[in-house]
Design a protein around this motif. Structure first.
Motif, PDB file in Angstrom:
ATOM      1  N   ASN A 146       2.840   3.741   1.344  1.00  0.00           N
ATOM      2  CA  ASN A 146       2.071   4.839   1.929  1.00  0.00           C
ATOM      3  C   ASN A 146       2.180   6.135   1.129  1.00  0.00           C
ATOM      4  O   ASN A 146       1.469   7.096   1.432  1.00  0.00           O
ATOM      5  CB  ASN A 146       2.525   5.076   3.370  1.00  0.00           C
ATOM      6  CG  ASN A 146       2.013   4.002   4.305  1.00  0.00           C
ATOM      7  OD1 ASN A 146       0.816   3.761   4.396  1.00  0.00           O
ATOM      8  ND2 ASN A 146       2.930   3.336   5.002  1.00  0.00           N
ATOM      9  N   ALA A 147       3.049   6.155   0.124  1.00  0.00           N
ATOM     10  CA  ALA A 147       3.210   7.370  -0.685  1.00  0.00           C
ATOM     11  C   ALA A 147       2.758   7.159  -2.121  1.00  0.00           C
ATOM     12  O   ALA A 147       3.096   7.943  -3.003  1.00  0.00           O
ATOM     13  CB  ALA A 147       4.671   7.816  -0.652  1.00  0.00           C
ATOM     14  N   ASP A 148       1.971   6.116  -2.380  1.00  0.00           N
ATOM     15  CA  ASP A 148       1.533   5.824  -3.746  1.00  0.00           C
ATOM     16  C   ASP A 148       0.762   6.980  -4.371  1.00  0.00           C
ATOM     17  O   ASP A 148       0.832   7.190  -5.592  1.00  0.00           O
ATOM     18  CB  ASP A 148       0.657   4.561  -3.762  1.00  0.00           C
ATOM     19  CG  ASP A 148       1.480   3.281  -3.692  1.00  0.00           C
ATOM     20  OD1 ASP A 148       2.710   3.354  -3.901  1.00  0.00           O
ATOM     21  OD2 ASP A 148       0.902   2.215  -3.419  1.00  0.00           O
ATOM     22  N   ALA A 149       0.010   7.721  -3.575  1.00  0.00           N
ATOM     23  CA  ALA A 149      -0.802   8.815  -4.115  1.00  0.00           C
ATOM     24  C   ALA A 149       0.043   9.925  -4.721  1.00  0.00           C
ATOM     25  O   ALA A 149      -0.452  10.725  -5.523  1.00  0.00           O
ATOM     26  CB  ALA A 149      -1.694   9.402  -3.019  1.00  0.00           C
ATOM     27  N   PHE A 150       1.330   9.973  -4.352  1.00  0.00           N
ATOM     28  CA  PHE A 150       2.189  11.066  -4.801  1.00  0.00           C
ATOM     29  C   PHE A 150       3.132  10.661  -5.932  1.00  0.00           C
ATOM     30  O   PHE A 150       4.035  11.429  -6.277  1.00  0.00           O
ATOM     31  CB  PHE A 150       3.000  11.608  -3.625  1.00  0.00           C
ATOM     32  CG  PHE A 150       2.161  11.940  -2.419  1.00  0.00           C
ATOM     33  CD1 PHE A 150       1.038  12.735  -2.546  1.00  0.00           C
ATOM     34  CD2 PHE A 150       2.480  11.442  -1.163  1.00  0.00           C
ATOM     35  CE1 PHE A 150       0.248  13.037  -1.455  1.00  0.00           C
ATOM     36  CE2 PHE A 150       1.699  11.736  -0.061  1.00  0.00           C
ATOM     37  CZ  PHE A 150       0.578  12.532  -0.205  1.00  0.00           C
TER      38      PHE A 150
END
Length: 222
Positions: free
Chosen positions: A151-155
């Motif tokens: 869920n934090a791949d974008a960061f």
């Protein structure tokens, strides 16, 4: 005149004098001191708060703001110093760094720093800006080995990525992961190629320090 080149040169000078810092505040102070040493007329300020024209009640806090009163140029600087556990002696000075963890949250904060600098530059509150991430935690510069989406791949901030546009948490992110300060998506106006560089090498399993920089220029500048 002051710009991001001056900040990068000051940061480079610290590599020989300060291979490690006790804390983020220590890092901030050392860079501020080096900047002031380079030009006495510069106004180097720590932990400032600058109002936005679009929303005067909102104030953006900066780690460093360096202004040249002779021509009005200024640089907005944000620093991050997340650490992995390390006990080391450097020239008879003891350093005891704790393992901070929470990499997903700190990555979010780094990207949020870049966006805040973009806002200051776009409103003319700074003529340029730079965000610097310095760490001895390889989880920041290495791509994940598990290959699973999170869920934090974008960061993520590992070597070779290009980041731009809207960055948000995955749909299954729980409220316990986010907070009021880290709930919103981050909309970057610029495009940033992530290129990590070595800063210093000390004894110990986590004695390698690396850094990442993101430069923010005035609209229309390269």
């Amino acid at each position: 005149m002051v710009d991001t080149t001056d900040v990068l040169e000051a940061f480079s000078a610290l590599r020989a004098a300060r291979p490690v810092f006790h804390s983020e505040a220590d890092f901030q102070h050392a860079l501020a001191w080096e900047m002031q040493r380079r030009c006495e007329s510069w106004r180097v300020r720590l932990e400032t708060a600058i109002s936005l024209q679009a929303n005067p009640t909102r104030r953006i806090h900066l780690d460093l703001h360096i202004r040249d009163p002779r021509d009005g140029t200024s640089v907005a600087v944000e620093l991050k110093y997340p650490t992995a556990e390390l006990e080391v002696d450097d020239e008879h000075e003891e350093y005891r760094l704790a393992s901070q963890g929470a990499q997903d949250l700190i990555r979010y904060d780094v990207l949020k720093d870049i966006r805040r600098i973009e806002q200051l530059v776009s409103e003319g509150k700074a003529t340029s800006g730079i965000a610097i991430l310095l760490t001895n935690d390889p989880l920041y510069w290495q791509a994940p080995k598990h290959g699973r989406p999170t869920n934090a791949d974008a960061f993520r901030l590992h070597q070779g990525l290009t980041i731009s546009g809207c960055l948000d948490w995955g749909p299954a992110t729980g409220d316990g992961t986010k907070s009021r300060e880290r709930n919103a998506a981050i909309e970057l106006h610029g495009t940033y190629l992530l290129d990590w560089k070595d800063y210093s090498r000390l004894d110990g399993d986590r004695g390698r320090f690396r850094y990442l920089t993101a430069l923010v220029q005035e609209p229309g500048q390269a």
